[in-house]
Design a protein around this motif. Structure first.
Motif, PDB file in Angstrom:
ATOM      1  N   ASP A 188       0.828  -1.207   0.000  1.00  0.00           N
ATOM      2  CA  ASP A 188       0.000   0.000   0.000  1.00  0.00           C
ATOM      3  C   ASP A 188       0.864   1.259   0.000  1.00  0.00           C
ATOM      4  O   ASP A 188       0.511   2.265  -0.648  1.00  0.00           O
ATOM      5  N   ALA A 189       1.995   1.215   0.699  1.00  0.00           N
ATOM      6  CA  ALA A 189       2.891   2.375   0.745  1.00  0.00           C
ATOM      7  C   ALA A 189       3.497   2.651  -0.630  1.00  0.00           C
ATOM      8  O   ALA A 189       3.639   3.810  -1.044  1.00  0.00           O
ATOM      9  N   VAL A 190       3.842   1.583  -1.348  1.00  0.00           N
ATOM     10  CA  VAL A 190       4.380   1.766  -2.699  1.00  0.00           C
ATOM     11  C   VAL A 190       3.306   2.341  -3.619  1.00  0.00           C
ATOM     12  O   VAL A 190       3.576   3.237  -4.428  1.00  0.00           O
ATOM     13  N   ARG A 191       2.070   1.853  -3.477  1.00  0.00           N
ATOM     14  CA  ARG A 191       0.989   2.383  -4.318  1.00  0.00           C
ATOM     15  C   ARG A 191       0.772   3.865  -4.030  1.00  0.00           C
ATOM     16  O   ARG A 191       0.569   4.666  -4.954  1.00  0.00           O
ATOM     17  N   GLU A 192       0.809   4.250  -2.775  1.00  0.00           N
ATOM     18  CA  GLU A 192       0.628   5.657  -2.431  1.00  0.00           C
ATOM     19  C   GLU A 192       1.713   6.518  -3.066  1.00  0.00           C
ATOM     20  O   GLU A 192       1.442   7.610  -3.572  1.00  0.00           O
ATOM     21  N   ALA A 193       2.954   6.003  -3.061  1.00  0.00           N
ATOM     22  CA  ALA A 193       4.048   6.746  -3.690  1.00  0.00           C
ATOM     23  C   ALA A 193       3.835   6.852  -5.198  1.00  0.00           C
ATOM     24  O   ALA A 193       4.058   7.910  -5.804  1.00  0.00           O
ATOM     25  N   ALA A 194       3.368   5.767  -5.825  1.00  0.00           N
ATOM     26  CA  ALA A 194       3.119   5.799  -7.262  1.00  0.00           C
ATOM     27  C   ALA A 194       1.995   6.760  -7.610  1.00  0.00           C
ATOM     28  O   ALA A 194       2.047   7.453  -8.641  1.00  0.00           O
ATOM     29  N   GLU A 195       0.970   6.837  -6.753  1.00  0.00           N
ATOM     30  CA  GLU A 195      -0.132   7.771  -6.996  1.00  0.00           C
ATOM     31  C   GLU A 195       0.342   9.213  -6.954  1.00  0.00           C
ATOM     32  O   GLU A 195      -0.249  10.083  -7.601  1.00  0.00           O
ATOM     33  N   GLY A 196       1.414   9.470  -6.235  1.00  0.00           N
ATOM     34  CA  GLY A 196       1.993  10.808  -6.217  1.00  0.00           C
ATOM     35  C   GLY A 196       2.770  11.135  -7.480  1.00  0.00           C
ATOM     36  O   GLY A 196       3.043  12.301  -7.764  1.00  0.00           O
ATOM     37  N   ASP A 197       3.114  10.101  -8.247  1.00  0.00           N
ATOM     38  CA  ASP A 197       3.896  10.283  -9.475  1.00  0.00           C
ATOM     39  C   ASP A 197       3.028  10.354 -10.724  1.00  0.00           C
ATOM     40  O   ASP A 197       3.228  11.209 -11.589  1.00  0.00           O
ATOM     41  N   VAL A 198       2.077   9.413 -10.846  1.00  0.00           N
ATOM     42  CA  VAL A 198       1.345   9.265 -12.099  1.00  0.00           C
ATOM     43  C   VAL A 198      -0.155   9.185 -11.853  1.00  0.00           C
ATOM     44  O   VAL A 198      -0.605   8.727 -10.795  1.00  0.00           O
ATOM     45  N   ALA A 199      -0.906   9.619 -12.843  1.00  0.00           N
ATOM     46  CA  ALA A 199      -2.363   9.498 -12.802  1.00  0.00           C
ATOM     47  C   ALA A 199      -2.790   8.219 -13.499  1.00  0.00           C
ATOM     48  O   ALA A 199      -2.067   7.683 -14.343  1.00  0.00           O
ATOM     49  N   ARG A 223       0.894  -6.767  -8.264  1.00  0.00           N
ATOM     50  CA  ARG A 223       2.108  -7.581  -8.398  1.00  0.00           C
ATOM     51  C   ARG A 223       3.305  -6.713  -8.802  1.00  0.00           C
ATOM     52  O   ARG A 223       4.421  -6.908  -8.320  1.00  0.00           O
ATOM     53  N   SER A 224       3.068  -5.764  -9.711  1.00  0.00           N
ATOM     54  CA  SER A 224       4.148  -4.871 -10.127  1.00  0.00           C
ATOM     55  C   SER A 224       4.665  -4.039  -8.960  1.00  0.00           C
ATOM     56  O   SER A 224       5.881  -3.939  -8.733  1.00  0.00           O
ATOM     57  N   LEU A 225       3.766  -3.439  -8.200  1.00  0.00           N
ATOM     58  CA  LEU A 225       4.174  -2.608  -7.066  1.00  0.00           C
ATOM     59  C   LEU A 225       4.916  -3.418  -6.018  1.00  0.00           C
ATOM     60  O   LEU A 225       5.835  -2.912  -5.355  1.00  0.00           O
ATOM     61  N   ARG A 226       4.538  -4.675  -5.870  1.00  0.00           N
ATOM     62  CA  ARG A 226       5.241  -5.541  -4.917  1.00  0.00           C
ATOM     63  C   ARG A 226       6.682  -5.813  -5.357  1.00  0.00           C
ATOM     64  O   ARG A 226       7.545  -6.085  -4.509  1.00  0.00           O
ATOM     65  N   LEU A 227       6.947  -5.740  -6.659  1.00  0.00           N
ATOM     66  CA  LEU A 227       8.335  -5.861  -7.112  1.00  0.00           C
ATOM     67  C   LEU A 227       9.189  -4.730  -6.562  1.00  0.00           C
ATOM     68  O   LEU A 227      10.358  -4.942  -6.201  1.00  0.00           O
ATOM     69  N   LYS A 228       8.616  -3.525  -6.505  1.00  0.00           N
ATOM     70  CA  LYS A 228       9.355  -2.396  -5.922  1.00  0.00           C
ATOM     71  C   LYS A 228       9.685  -2.675  -4.458  1.00  0.00           C
ATOM     72  O   LYS A 228      10.836  -2.503  -4.010  1.00  0.00           O
ATOM     73  N   ALA A 229       8.693  -3.127  -3.701  1.00  0.00           N
ATOM     74  CA  ALA A 229       8.946  -3.427  -2.293  1.00  0.00           C
ATOM     75  C   ALA A 229       9.902  -4.603  -2.150  1.00  0.00           C
ATOM     76  O   ALA A 229      10.744  -4.626  -1.232  1.00  0.00           O
ATOM     77  N   GLY A 230       9.801  -5.590  -3.040  1.00  0.00           N
ATOM     78  CA  GLY A 230      10.723  -6.715  -2.999  1.00  0.00           C
ATOM     79  C   GLY A 230      12.156  -6.293  -3.268  1.00  0.00           C
ATOM     80  O   GLY A 230      13.103  -6.771  -2.632  1.00  0.00           O
ATOM     81  N   LEU A 231      12.351  -5.389  -4.238  1.00  0.00           N
ATOM     82  CA  LEU A 231      13.692  -4.863  -4.512  1.00  0.00           C
ATOM     83  C   LEU A 231      14.220  -4.072  -3.320  1.00  0.00           C
ATOM     84  O   LEU A 231      15.414  -4.153  -2.987  1.00  0.00           O
ATOM     85  N   ASP A 232      13.349  -3.316  -2.680  1.00  0.00           N
ATOM     86  CA  ASP A 232      13.764  -2.600  -1.467  1.00  0.00           C
ATOM     87  C   ASP A 232      14.257  -3.571  -0.411  1.00  0.00           C
ATOM     88  O   ASP A 232      15.266  -3.322   0.272  1.00  0.00           O
ATOM     89  N   ASP A 233      13.544  -4.692  -0.256  1.00  0.00           N
ATOM     90  CA  ASP A 233      13.920  -5.683   0.739  1.00  0.00           C
ATOM     91  C   ASP A 233      15.257  -6.329   0.394  1.00  0.00           C
ATOM     92  O   ASP A 233      16.136  -6.485   1.271  1.00  0.00           O
ATOM     93  N   LEU A 234      15.436  -6.709  -0.871  1.00  0.00           N
ATOM     94  CA  LEU A 234      16.710  -7.290  -1.288  1.00  0.00           C
ATOM     95  C   LEU A 234      17.864  -6.311  -1.102  1.00  0.00           C
ATOM     96  O   LEU A 234      18.969  -6.700  -0.700  1.00  0.00           O
ATOM     97  N   ARG A 235      17.587  -5.062  -1.373  1.00  0.00           N
ATOM     98  CA  ARG A 235      18.627  -4.039  -1.217  1.00  0.00           C
ATOM     99  C   ARG A 235      19.063  -3.919   0.239  1.00  0.00           C
ATOM    100  O   ARG A 235      20.257  -3.835   0.542  1.00  0.00           O
ATOM    101  N   LYS A 236      18.106  -3.911   1.144  1.00  0.00           N
ATOM    102  CA  LYS A 236      18.446  -3.802   2.563  1.00  0.00           C
ATOM    103  C   LYS A 236      19.228  -5.020   3.037  1.00  0.00           C
ATOM    104  O   LYS A 236      20.215  -4.901   3.768  1.00  0.00           O
TER     105      LYS A 236
END
Length: 460
Positions: free
Chosen positions: A225-236, A248-261
């Motif tokens: 949900d946090a990633v979706r909120e950030a995306a809503e701030g970027d694009v309509a 599923r796409s937005l979860r890839l962003k969170a998954g990459l964040d997790d792998l990065r940490k």
């Protein structure tokens, strides 16, 4: 002469449009008076292309002409180069900049082929021209062998500076996660981890695509949900795409964040297709745009040197970086088009245009960002491995305020030198199909960085 043709295409592009272009190419070739032999329909796969090559060998052709009708990887062109001793030529076709999907992307195919042929030391001639235009003189020159690519090499560079030393020092200890292997036929994305580390001090970890997919599936709803909120701030328009695929796409962003940490990574090189679509079910393009805006470079097609190049330019520019394809050069308009599916950082958006959510043009899944790039000076750079040795390739131009050339994130650029000259140099220097772009003029810092790293420099 007896000209043997290999019309290459991919079914994921606009096949009816490709067939129109191929028909026009064949008509132009037939008008030359040479004997044209070989398959006159698009070759979509390896088996069909190998069979067509066997036919050309049996016909004892005088020259092999690859018709680059749509994008393809370089594997079949490289096979043709090794299978025939006869002269080899490539003819790729441009497409109109109408604001819709990239229907052919043939220039990118030429780009991959020129790099692969350069690595193999294979001479070839080339042409990038519309068959319905004034083509007779260029086509005659191509078939006569008067349009050889040649070889353009980098030169040693001297003159270090505090900025160059800063960039080189900042690279040491950085870590790139390569997720999955680069696609077959993408020699532009090959790398040697030991060589890369010796050159820059950057290390590479290899992860599986399943590591990313599993990390994404384990993301909490709160994080998604946090990633979706950030995306809503970027694009309509997030609500206008398939919501399950979007999640599923937005979860890839969170998954990459997790792998990065977990891994302490500074950049990613991700095998983005086809598996993110066919196995996982969501695009990584939008997540790559979001990470890029956060100064965490993501290179698609598992392009490790592309990720390295982004780290170099990110440190030089101290601003978000976009790893882009050059998909068109128009000598008449004196411009080129840079494009990638939909992964430019949002800060590169033209403020007079809306940023919207969209789907991948070939795979039809979200999330991709869509907007034209903003006007302003831009620097291009690539840590290249053309002809089998490392070098820095550098360029500069002005992004123009133009209507969106193709869907996704794209921009129209006027280089400091004539577009025709830049185009010739791109082919002659065996440049990879990805270059990193940042706004501003960072050439002085990058020249000094090349000197610090002992990289020969080529400015095009």
């Amino acid at each position: 002469m007896k000209i043997g043709i290999l019309p290459l295409g991919r079914p994921t592009f606009d096949v009816p449009f490709a067939e129109e272009k191929l028909a026009a190419m064949l008509a132009a070739l037939d008008a030359t008076g040479h004997e044209i032999v070989g398959q006159r329909g698009l070759l979509f796969d390896e088996d069909a292309t190998r069979k067509a090559m066997s036919g050309l060998q049996a016909a004892a052709v005088d020259q092999v002409l690859v018709l680059q009708v749509t994008f393809t990887d370089a594997s079949m062109t490289a096979l043709a180069a090794s299978s025939f001793d006869q002269p080899l030529s490539i003819w790729a076709v441009p497409e109109p900049r109408l604001g819709g999907r990239l229907r052919l992307n043939a220039f990118c195919g030429l780009n991959l082929a020129s790099h692969a042929l350069g690595l193999n030391g294979r001479a070839f001639s080339w042409l990038y021209a519309d068959p319905s235009g004034e083509i007779t003189a260029d086509l005659t020159a191509l078939l006569a062998g008067d349009r050889l690519a040649g070889r353009l090499d980098a030169k040693p560079v001297s003159g270090t500076s505090a900025d160059g030393a800063r960039v080189a020092a900042a690279l040491r200890g950085r870590r790139i996660a390569r997720i999955g292997e680069h696609p077959v036929g993408f020699d532009t994305c090959a790398y040697d981890a030991q060589h890369l580390n010796a050159l820059t001090g950057v290390s590479v970890d290899t992860l599986r695509l399943d590591d990313l997919f599993n990390a994404a599936k384990e993301v909490s709803q709160e994080a998604a949900d946090a990633v979706r909120e950030a995306a809503e701030g970027d694009v309509a328009g997030l609500g206008d795409v398939d919501q399950e695929e979007l999640d599923r796409s937005l979860r890839l962003k969170a998954g990459l964040d997790d792998l990065r940490k977990r891994g302490g990574y500074d950049a990613f090189a991700i095998r983005c297709w086809p598996e993110t679509f066919t196995q996982y079910g969501g695009a990584v393009c939008g997540p790559a745009a979001m990470l890029g805006e956060g100064k965490v470079p993501c290179a698609c097609e598992a392009d490790v040197f592309g990720a390295l190049t982004q780290l170099v330019l990110l440190e030089a520019a101290q601003a978000p970086v976009f790893l882009t394809d050059l998909v068109d050069m128009d000598a008449g308009d004196d411009t080129g088009v840079v494009w990638h599916c939909g992964q430019a950082p949002i800060s590169m958006r033209d403020q007079e245009a809306e940023a919207t959510a969209t789907v991948h043009t070939n795979r039809k899944q979200p999330l991709l960002y869509q907007f034209p790039l903003k006007p302003g000076p831009v620097t291009f750079v690539r840590i290249s491995q053309a002809f089998g040795s490392a070098r820095m390739v550098l360029s500069h131009g002005e992004m123009l305020r133009r209507p969106m050339a193709f869907t996704g994130t794209s921009g129209v650029v006027r280089f400091d030198r004539p577009a025709a000259a830049v185009l010739g140099d791109i082919v002659a220097c065996g440049l990879e199909h990805h270059m990193a772009l940042a706004y501003g003029d960072h050439r002085q810092t990058l020249r000094a960085t090349a000197a610090e790293l002992g990289l020969p420099l080529l400015e095009i």
